[in-house]
Design an enzyme around this catalytic site. Structure first.
Site, short mmCIF file in Angstrom:
data_model
loop_
_atom_site.label_atom_id
_atom_site.label_comp_id
_atom_site.label_asym_id
_atom_site.label_seq_id
_atom_site.Cartn_x
_atom_site.Cartn_y
_atom_site.Cartn_z
CE LYS A 163 -4.04 -2.28 1.74
NZ LYS A 163 -3.28 -3.86 2.87
NE ARG A 198 -1.77 -6.99 -4.97
CZ ARG A 198 -2.08 -6.08 -4.81
NH1 ARG A 198 -3.16 -6.23 -3.53
NH2 ARG A 198 -1.96 -5.09 -4.64
N1 DSN Z 1 -8.58 -4.76 1.57
C1 DSN Z 1 -7.89 -4.04 1.69
C2 DSN Z 1 -8.01 -2.48 1.13
O1 DSN Z 1 -8.42 -2.20 0.51
O2 DSN Z 1 -7.68 -1.40 2.27
C3 DSN Z 1 -7.13 -3.74 2.95
O3 DSN Z 1 -6.59 -5.43 3.11
#
Ligand code: DSN
Length: 427
Positions: free
Chosen positions: A237, A243
């Site tokens: 993120k 990932r």
């Molecule tokens: N699915 C993720 C998100 O989009 O926040 C969290 O794991």
């Protein structure tokens, strides 16, 4: 075997020749990413160096166990890879130990449950419908199925986590584990409150910073590392890596965590992904990444302010991070219609429940937006105003094809000004 054997020839052909179908699909996805605006806050664009590590021959190697203590031969190189990744992780976050092996954020969390809880034990987490994550106690996830969940929420008045509620629920239920972390909470967590709650009842304090990890690494969001027993995160993120997942924490817990990950939950670690994490840490240790983290937050604040100007409501009134939860009802649409409309103009986002949402999960009143991916492309606060204008115009005209077409043209023009990859758009 010589370079002219059929096996060697077959193994060394290019993807485009071996499987034009998959090659074509990857091309299509590359173009979707290149010519649209990616605003799902949990997504980002890794560097070409990270992609290269992920696509390396390290994928060929089995390495069950820990560096220096493997169940396979030939691990001397991957031992160095894993040690390098862990050392860089500890340097970046100031953690006492790091485990690089979890394949994902949920598996990292699962390892923490395995290490410290027995089925039926009680733990606390932020409720999913108030911004929490599936693995923090949803009834359809292992965490909610096998353990007793005490969910805390946000205050109706300001949509902020209420420290008094966290403390009083902990005192009342005496959980073994308290989780702080979220998927849709834009504000800062007060990590000290969770430390206090955990200390009062003898619980383990787990900070799941999957969303905030890159901001924490870059100094743009408070670090839980000095307070938490264990910190878990995904790596793809805001941290902008492959990932995957990982776990850090206090040295006293290292053995229990390592054992829970392997052999408790997983087999062989994905060494190509661990190499990519090492590259990600190297990138995150640079001054450039610090600037990136701060710019991501600045961009989110600018975007939120511009959306408010355009008539939308932001849950909790704004953001301290990379994301925001937008209440789209003032523009006369649901979250579902909002997501679909934005998709039509090339803006990728996801519908999301807002706290105390009258709509079911499948419809929602909100859309979750984030700036990590656009910031990676080089966009700044000026572009955020432009993006906000696209969003407002699209949502105001969800049934007007001509208007949506003109917004799409604007979206594409903006994306083309911020190229994503140099070596990926091969035709
Ligand atoms: N699915 C993720 C998100 O989009 O926040 C969290 O794991």
């Amino acid at each position: 075997m010589s370079a002219s054997t059929p096996s060697y020839e077959a193994r060394t052909r290019k993807l485009r020749d071996v499987d034009p179908e998959v090659f074509g699909l990857i091309q299509r996805e590359t173009e979707r990413q290149e010519y649209g605006l990616e605003m799902i806050p949990s997504e980002n664009f890794v560097s070409e160096a990270v992609l290269e590590a992920m696509g390396s021959v390290l994928t060929n190697k089995y390495a069950e166990g820990q560096p220096g203590k493997r169940y396979y031969g030939g691990c001397h190189v991957v031992d160095d890879v894993e040690n390098l990744a862990s050392a860089r992780c500890c340097e970046l976050f100031g953690a006492e130990f790091a485990n690089m092996q979890p394949h994902s954020g949920v598996q990292a969390n699962q390892a923490v449950f395995e290490a410290f809880l027995k089925p039926g034990d009680t733990f606390m987490g932020l409720r999913l419908d108030q911004g929490g994550h599936l693995s923090h106690g949803s009834p359809v996830n292992f965490s909610g199925m096998h353990y007793k969940v005490v969910g805390y929420g946000v205050r109706e008045a300001d949509c902020l986590i209420d420290p008094d509620e966290v403390l009083s629920l902990a005192r009342q239920h005496k959980p073994k584990l308290i989780i702080a972390g979220a998927s849709a909470y834009a504000r800062q967590f007060d990590w000290k409150v969770f430390r206090q709650a955990a200390d009062e009842v003898g619980a383990i304090f787990l900070a799941d910073i999957a969303h905030y990890a890159g901001l924490v690494a870059g100094g743009a969001y408070p670090s839980p590392v000095p307070y938490a027993d264990i910190v878990t995160t995904t790596t793809h993120k805001t941290l902008r890596g492959p990932r995957s997942g990982m776990i850090m924490g206090r040295a006293a817990h290292q053995k229990a965590i390592n054992k829970a990950v392997f052999p408790g939950l997983q087999g062989g670690p994905h060494m190509h992904t661990i190499a990519a994490k090492a590259v990600m840490f190297k990138e995150a240790l640079t001054p450039d990444f610090k600037r990136y983290a701060q710019q991501t937050v600045d961009n989110a604040r600018a975007l939120a302010a511009a959306l408010i100007k355009g008539g939308l409501k932001i849950v909790s009134g704004g953001t301290d991070s990379h994301l925001m939860l937008v209440d789209v009802r003032p523009l006369g649409v649901t979250g579902k219609v909002g997501e679909e409309t934005l998709d039509r103009v090339g803006i990728t986002a996801n519908k999301n429940s807002i706290p105390f949402d009258p709509q079911p999960f499948t419809i929602c009143s909100g859309v979750r937006l984030g700036t990590p991916a656009l910031t990676t492309r080089g966009m700044g606060t000026k572009e955020m105003e432009q993006v906000a204008a696209f969003i407002v115009e699209a949502l105001q005209n969800s049934g007007n094809d001509a208007k949506l077409k003109s917004v799409t043209a604007g979206v594409q023009e903006l994306s083309r000004k911020f190229p994503l990859y140099k070596h990926r758009l091969v035709s």
